[in-house]
Design a protein around this motif. Sequence first.
Motif, short mmCIF file in Angstrom:
data_model
loop_
_atom_site.label_atom_id
_atom_site.label_comp_id
_atom_site.label_asym_id
_atom_site.label_seq_id
_atom_site.Cartn_x
_atom_site.Cartn_y
_atom_site.Cartn_z
N THR A 185 0.86 -1.19 0.00
CA THR A 185 0.00 0.00 0.00
C THR A 185 0.89 1.23 0.00
OG1 THR A 185 -0.09 0.20 2.42
CG2 THR A 185 -1.78 -1.21 1.35
N LYS A 186 0.31 2.35 -0.38
CA LYS A 186 1.06 3.61 -0.37
C LYS A 186 1.49 3.96 1.05
CE LYS A 186 2.44 7.67 -2.10
NZ LYS A 186 1.59 8.47 -2.99
N GLU A 187 0.61 3.69 2.02
CA GLU A 187 0.89 4.01 3.41
C GLU A 187 2.08 3.22 3.94
OE1 GLU A 187 -2.85 5.39 2.19
OE2 GLU A 187 -2.14 3.30 2.19
N LEU A 188 2.12 1.93 3.60
CA LEU A 188 3.24 1.11 4.06
C LEU A 188 4.54 1.51 3.35
CD1 LEU A 188 1.71 -2.47 4.40
CD2 LEU A 188 2.57 -1.00 6.22
N SER A 205 14.39 1.70 -6.86
CA SER A 205 14.24 0.28 -7.19
C SER A 205 12.81 -0.19 -6.98
CB SER A 205 15.19 -0.56 -6.33
OG SER A 205 16.53 -0.17 -6.49
N VAL A 206 12.26 0.17 -5.83
CA VAL A 206 10.90 -0.26 -5.49
C VAL A 206 9.88 0.43 -6.39
CG1 VAL A 206 9.16 -0.23 -3.67
CG2 VAL A 206 11.50 -0.87 -3.13
N HIS A 249 5.92 0.42 -10.93
CA HIS A 249 5.60 0.83 -12.29
C HIS A 249 5.39 -0.38 -13.19
CE1 HIS A 249 5.57 3.29 -15.91
NE2 HIS A 249 6.46 2.45 -16.44
N PHE A 250 6.27 -1.39 -13.04
CA PHE A 250 6.18 -2.59 -13.87
C PHE A 250 4.86 -3.32 -13.66
CE2 PHE A 250 6.94 -7.26 -14.00
CZ PHE A 250 7.03 -7.39 -15.38
N ARG A 273 3.55 4.47 -5.78
CA ARG A 273 4.87 5.06 -5.96
C ARG A 273 5.07 6.22 -4.98
NH1 ARG A 273 6.28 5.95 -12.18
NH2 ARG A 273 8.36 6.08 -11.28
N ILE A 274 6.28 6.33 -4.46
CA ILE A 274 6.59 7.35 -3.46
C ILE A 274 7.70 8.26 -3.95
CG2 ILE A 274 5.79 6.33 -1.30
CD1 ILE A 274 8.30 4.77 -1.12
#
Length: 281
Positions: free
Chosen positions: A49-52, A75-76, A81-82, A89-90
């Motif tokens: 999740t975005k929050e995590l 990297s993450v 994106h893939f 995405r952050i």
Amino acid sequence: MASTRQITREQITAFTRHLQSEERAPGTVEKYLRDVRTFAAWLDGRPVTKELALLWREQLLSSHMPRTVNSMLASVNALFHFHGWTDCRIKALKLQRQLFRERSKELTRVEYDRLLHTAHTLGRDRLFLLMETICATGIRVSEAKYITVEALQMGRATISLKGKIRSILLPNKLCRKLLKYAKKQKIVSGKVFLTRNGTELSRKQIWAEMKALCHKAGVAPSKVFPHNLRHLFAQTFYKACKDVAKLADVLGHSSIDTTRIYLLTTGTEHARQLDRLGLVS
């Protein structure tokens, strides 16, 4: 659904194939996968999740340098994106341009000479010549495979990386030393730096062999890694010619801003420059 966004072994395998299809360098692929697996281990089975992801970024900041955090986030984010998880995405941390390098990471010419002397004394001829080759030409460790008998005979090597091709000149003295080494190893063509089994040296093996020299050479391990030899080449080259654009071409950089990072002096030297201004009475 967000609840089904689990990082599985199959997803990492698919991501690996994607990176390879983009012709990413093996070292880059290895680095991306290491960061993704670190994130997956931290999640410990929880869905992405975005929050995590944001919480992970905050926790990384407590134990890593900001530039390292940004590198891991890249990297993450590539994984997100893939898989089409773009809402997860952050943003990277905003960093002021670095003014100097930490002294604990700066390999000096004296320390470089000690590493060479130690390798020679221990009879580590291959390591001695590999370190000398990287430092005398500015190549990346992944580009050592382009140092071939044929390249040495011509005095130049053609390097292909990330879709870019560049030619680098090889010092005459270095060519003579490497050809002599190749003859001794009965290498008549192809790559010069090989394992005993005739396979290409891995980045990990080169790293480990360099680290093994640290104690006997009296050089801090934090300064001893292949890329630092490239940094030392860049600094020495620039002092000789004062041409950052030419240096960027030699190093294979698309942006001069990248090259400028290689030319950062230590905090000690930066402090001396401030003292020379004479603005304190």
